[in-house]
Design a protein around this motif. Sequence first.
Motif, PDB file in Angstrom:
ATOM      1  N   VAL A  33      41.535  12.496  22.046  1.00  0.00           N
ATOM      2  CA  VAL A  33      40.370  12.965  22.944  1.00  0.00           C
ATOM      3  C   VAL A  33      40.929  14.426  24.135  1.00  0.00           C
ATOM      4  CG1 VAL A  33      38.686  12.712  24.562  1.00  0.00           C
ATOM      5  CG2 VAL A  33      38.909  11.157  22.868  1.00  0.00           C
ATOM      6  N   VAL A  34      42.221  13.942  24.548  1.00  0.00           N
ATOM      7  CA  VAL A  34      42.558  15.003  25.615  1.00  0.00           C
ATOM      8  C   VAL A  34      43.211  16.043  24.725  1.00  0.00           C
ATOM      9  CG1 VAL A  34      44.310  15.367  27.275  1.00  0.00           C
ATOM     10  CG2 VAL A  34      43.075  13.352  27.316  1.00  0.00           C
ATOM     11  N   GLY A  35      43.624  16.006  23.520  1.00  0.00           N
ATOM     12  CA  GLY A  35      44.186  16.944  22.823  1.00  0.00           C
ATOM     13  C   GLY A  35      42.921  17.947  22.355  1.00  0.00           C
ATOM     14  N   GLU A  36      41.853  17.169  21.729  1.00  0.00           N
ATOM     15  CA  GLU A  36      40.533  18.078  21.244  1.00  0.00           C
ATOM     16  C   GLU A  36      40.035  18.756  22.617  1.00  0.00           C
ATOM     17  OE1 GLU A  36      39.656  18.447  18.451  1.00  0.00           O
ATOM     18  OE2 GLU A  36      41.155  17.279  17.707  1.00  0.00           O
ATOM     19  N   ILE A  37      40.105  18.430  23.592  1.00  0.00           N
ATOM     20  CA  ILE A  37      39.588  19.046  24.869  1.00  0.00           C
ATOM     21  C   ILE A  37      40.617  20.368  25.149  1.00  0.00           C
ATOM     22  CG2 ILE A  37      39.189  19.001  27.219  1.00  0.00           C
ATOM     23  CD1 ILE A  37      38.203  15.992  27.062  1.00  0.00           C
ATOM     24  N   ALA A  38      41.669  20.182  25.119  1.00  0.00           N
ATOM     25  CA  ALA A  38      42.446  21.347  25.240  1.00  0.00           C
ATOM     26  C   ALA A  38      42.501  22.158  24.159  1.00  0.00           C
ATOM     27  CB  ALA A  38      44.136  20.792  25.162  1.00  0.00           C
ATOM     28  N   ASN A  39      42.301  21.496  22.825  1.00  0.00           N
ATOM     29  CA  ASN A  39      42.238  22.790  21.818  1.00  0.00           C
ATOM     30  C   ASN A  39      40.786  23.454  22.044  1.00  0.00           C
ATOM     31  OD1 ASN A  39      43.011  23.420  19.246  1.00  0.00           O
ATOM     32  ND2 ASN A  39      41.400  22.431  18.250  1.00  0.00           N
ATOM     33  N   PHE A  40      39.823  22.835  22.392  1.00  0.00           N
ATOM     34  CA  PHE A  40      38.441  23.412  22.746  1.00  0.00           C
ATOM     35  C   PHE A  40      38.870  24.452  23.919  1.00  0.00           C
ATOM     36  CE2 PHE A  40      34.616  24.080  25.285  1.00  0.00           C
ATOM     37  CZ  PHE A  40      33.561  24.247  24.356  1.00  0.00           C
ATOM     38  N   ALA A  41      39.577  24.378  24.833  1.00  0.00           N
ATOM     39  CA  ALA A  41      39.728  25.254  25.788  1.00  0.00           C
ATOM     40  C   ALA A  41      40.780  26.495  25.485  1.00  0.00           C
ATOM     41  CB  ALA A  41      40.784  24.706  27.216  1.00  0.00           C
ATOM     42  N   ALA A  42      41.659  26.116  24.441  1.00  0.00           N
ATOM     43  CA  ALA A  42      42.427  27.386  23.829  1.00  0.00           C
ATOM     44  C   ALA A  42      41.654  28.285  23.089  1.00  0.00           C
ATOM     45  CB  ALA A  42      43.336  26.619  22.846  1.00  0.00           C
ATOM     46  N   TYR A  43      40.597  27.676  22.343  1.00  0.00           N
ATOM     47  CA  TYR A  43      39.778  28.759  21.836  1.00  0.00           C
ATOM     48  C   TYR A  43      39.015  29.541  22.492  1.00  0.00           C
ATOM     49  CZ  TYR A  43      40.481  26.538  17.129  1.00  0.00           C
ATOM     50  OH  TYR A  43      40.911  26.141  15.978  1.00  0.00           O
ATOM     51  N   VAL A  44      38.621  29.380  23.995  1.00  0.00           N
ATOM     52  CA  VAL A  44      37.905  29.924  24.794  1.00  0.00           C
ATOM     53  C   VAL A  44      38.784  31.189  25.263  1.00  0.00           C
ATOM     54  CG1 VAL A  44      37.008  29.949  27.070  1.00  0.00           C
ATOM     55  CG2 VAL A  44      36.622  28.050  25.708  1.00  0.00           C
ATOM     56  N   PHE A  45      40.189  31.085  25.303  1.00  0.00           N
ATOM     57  CA  PHE A  45      41.063  31.968  26.236  1.00  0.00           C
ATOM     58  C   PHE A  45      41.783  32.577  25.205  1.00  0.00           C
ATOM     59  CE2 PHE A  45      40.117  28.777  29.424  1.00  0.00           C
ATOM     60  CZ  PHE A  45      39.644  29.212  30.145  1.00  0.00           C
TER      61      PHE A  45
END
Length: 304
Positions: A33-45
């Motif tokens: 779950v933490v990895g998916e949240i970080a992956n989501f944030a990566a697509y933002v920036f």
Amino acid sequence: MHMMVLQLWLEESVGGYSYLYEPLWWVGMITMVVGEIANFAAYVFAPAILVTPLGALSIIISAALAHIILREKLHIFGVLGCILCVVGSTTIVLHAPPEREIESVKEVWDLATEPAFLLYAASVIAAVFTLVVHFVPQYGQTHVMVYIGVCSLVGSLSVMSVKALGIALKLTFSGMNQLIYPQTWVFIMVVGTCVITQMNYLNKALDTFNTAVVSPIYYVMFTSLTILASVIMFKDWDRQNPTQIVTEMCGFVTILGGTFLLHRTKDMVDGSPSLSSRHSKLTEDDNFDLEGIPLRSAESLRSS
């Protein structure tokens, strides 16, 4: 890492829900779950053409953890595969295009409704509909490309929607509320629909075929289609010269080579495949081999 957690869930669900009492399972789920949240944030920036290929690093980490925690032997060619993934990822990072400056969700919507991307989205939807209606009932249990094709095609649209939603949330948190625009809610619905569809057919693929077959094929198809969708929608290559584009493609091919080499040799010990370590999702009554090919067909070929 995600594949390992999903396969653990599928294997344990056959025998009940005893895995819910295992602390290690909860650790794996939380990290996922933490990895998916970080992956989501990566697509933002960062552009998707940069973020998506770097998913190969999770394959390296999974191989290293399997070697340390599960005591799985990492063959010398597996080490070489990891090195190739690192080299390819570094090449892409050094030559990735700059992130496009977007100031509202309406701007993302304008990009998504341009003729080129609408044509791509319509082609993807038509292909998915054809696969689900015609090919899944007939060939889903025998050809690994059917399930993975649905996952990869839908996944390319989900990444574009996730990036659009992430941009909307980033702007909202910075003081420019994007939740008042209907486009934001459209992207939310698209994300939900795509993710549910993608996970459903990925679970089917993992439950039917060997993970060593599913993982590299899914990574290649998903990454390739996502890069294509990003190039069409966000016009990533318009901000680069031909040398940078070719270098990125070379890095991507290097990652693909490392991924296939790592998965192809993951069960090799002293240069030969370890049959005892291979695990098939299909029983003998299903008449399939480890690669998902009907055994009866193979026997008929040998007899002819």
